[in-house]
Design a protein around this motif. Structure first.
Motif, mmCIF file in Angstrom:
data_model
loop_
_atom_site.group_PDB
_atom_site.id
_atom_site.type_symbol
_atom_site.label_atom_id
_atom_site.label_comp_id
_atom_site.label_asym_id
_atom_site.label_seq_id
_atom_site.Cartn_x
_atom_site.Cartn_y
_atom_site.Cartn_z
ATOM 1 N N SER A 27 0.747 -1.246 -0.110
ATOM 2 C CA SER A 27 0.042 0.036 -0.046
ATOM 3 C C SER A 27 0.915 1.167 -0.099
ATOM 4 N N GLY A 209 -0.169 1.906 6.529
ATOM 5 C CA GLY A 209 -0.810 1.202 5.589
ATOM 6 C C GLY A 209 -1.866 0.308 5.833
ATOM 7 N N THR A 236 -3.843 6.645 3.619
ATOM 8 C CA THR A 236 -4.128 6.219 2.413
ATOM 9 C C THR A 236 -5.445 5.858 2.099
ATOM 10 N N ASP A 237 -6.155 5.639 0.948
ATOM 11 C CA ASP A 237 -7.446 5.675 0.473
ATOM 12 C C ASP A 237 -7.554 3.981 0.722
ATOM 13 N N ASP A 238 -6.694 3.344 0.684
ATOM 14 C CA ASP A 238 -6.877 1.836 1.098
ATOM 15 C C ASP A 238 -7.325 1.603 2.477
ATOM 16 N N THR A 258 -1.410 15.615 2.962
ATOM 17 C CA THR A 258 -2.593 14.933 3.198
ATOM 18 C C THR A 258 -4.057 15.845 3.351
ATOM 19 N N VAL A 289 -1.375 9.331 -3.610
ATOM 20 C CA VAL A 289 -1.450 9.374 -2.143
ATOM 21 C C VAL A 289 -0.172 9.835 -1.757
#
Length: 371
Positions: A27, A209, A236-238, A258, A289
């Protein structure tokens, strides 16, 4: 092995990159690998070649990649890796071959304390102690008196724990327990149950991550209702997608990138952020990201150092590599996605409190936390 090469075959400056594009650090490493296509193809009139390898989040593979890049490809600059445990062996390799290293990992141990080996290493991510101090000061202001710790069992987690153990008592906060887990673990039930049994007013998670989702999700599922603090490694979007409602409300100290949308117009951090987003979207047709910005920032530092270094030697020579190192060490007032960089012979990270922003995950979006 994933290899990405950008630039002409006869490029004057060679940049070797190793990132964790697969494995537990994917990630972080995937957006970094994708960022290679957004990097400048020419700096100060010199063509740039990038050779990027996947180290699979493995320290041994990372070291193999670094040796291949330095010894076989004879790169002028080494960049990597995504994770602290993978980056630490690279410090020795860079020093042995007198090749400047720009690491994308977070642990302060990569660049401090300064010695003959670390003088070849530079770190674009703000030191964990800077971010830890910023978030702890905030926690202290909220009135929390007890906080429990859960972190990954590697240099990243240990670095945060050491800072917390040192600073918490000074801020009137009692640090309860220490639970650790591996980034590859599928469950942290035991650690979470022990943490909840301590009845902490808040919990601090030191991870990065998607592995950072696991303890927060388990805490919420087990009924813990107190505030949960994380590190800048979660941006992160994940992390948001995997954690869903269970990670909403997480607070951490992080970088300007961010929360760039929440910064006032004219803020100098907005310029570099806009440049990176535009370059990444042009290359990948999607938004980036923060972890990809680490690589982009590294090349901004190289671009700042290159004109001076070119006066001392030609690319591909020991004189040039040494001059790049010297120039990086003199970086002054360079705005990056990660902060305001001011390096010195004693400080190869170069950030201060101006680079730490309090951030809250609010309804699936990272927002600047207003006091």
């Amino acid at each position: 092995m994933s290899i990405a090469t950008v630039g002409g075959a006869y490029a004057d400056v060679k940049i070797g990159i190793t990132v964790s594009a697969s494995g537990p650090g994917a990630s972080l490493g995937q957006p970094q690998m994708k960022t290679v296509g957004a990097l400048p193809k020419e700096i100060a009139g010199e063509k740039i070649t990038y050779i990027a390898l996947d180290d699979e989040s493995d320290p041994t593979k990372g070291a193999q990649n670094a040796r291949k890049l330095v010894l076989d490809e004879k790169v002028d600059i080494l960049i990597g890796s995504s994770l602290s445990p993978v980056s630490l062996p690279l410090v020795d390799i860079a020093a042995e071959n007198k090749t400047p290293l720009l690491t994308l990992a977070a642990a302060a141990a990569i660049v401090a304390p300064m010695d003959e080996k670390r003088k070849w290493a530079f770190k674009v991510v703000p030191n964990d102690d800077l971010m830890a101090e910023a978030i702890l000061k905030y926690i202290g202001k909220t009135g929390v008196k007890t906080i429990a710790y859960i972190g990954v069992s590697d240099a990243y987690g240990e670095g945060y724990y050491k800072v917390l153990a040192d600073l918490a008592p000074k801020l009137g906060i009692k640090l309860l327990g220490k639970e650790v887990y591996a980034r590859s673990d599928a469950s942290v039930t035991g650690q979470v149950l022990k943490t909840i049994s301590l009845k902490p007013e808040a919990v601090f998670i030191a991870s990065a991550g998607t592995p950072a989702v696991l303890p927060q999700k388990a805490l919420r599922e087990r009924g813990y209702k107190g505030p949960i603090y994380q590190t800048h490694g979660i941006a992160t979007d994940d992390f948001v997608k995997l954690g869903g409602k269970d990670v909403d409300g997480a607070i951490f100290a992080g970088e300007a990138y961010t929360i760039a949308d929440d910064l006032e117009a004219g803020n100098p951090f907005k310029k570099i952020t806009s440049e990176y987003i535009e370059a990444y979207k042009k290359s990948q047709n999607q938004s980036p990201v923060i972890f990809g910005a680490h690589l982009y920032d590294s090349m901004q530092l190289v671009a700042n150092a290159l004109p001076s270094a070119l006066k001392a030697g030609k690319p591909g020579t020991p004189e040039f590599r040494s001059a790049i190192r010297d120039s990086l060490e003199l970086t002054k007032n360079v705005y990056l996605n990660n902060g305001l960089s001011n390096m010195s012979p004693a400080d190869h990270n170069g950030y201060d409190e101006r680079s730490a922003f309090l951030i809250k995950l609010d309804q699936g979006k990272f927002r600047l936390l207003k006091d």
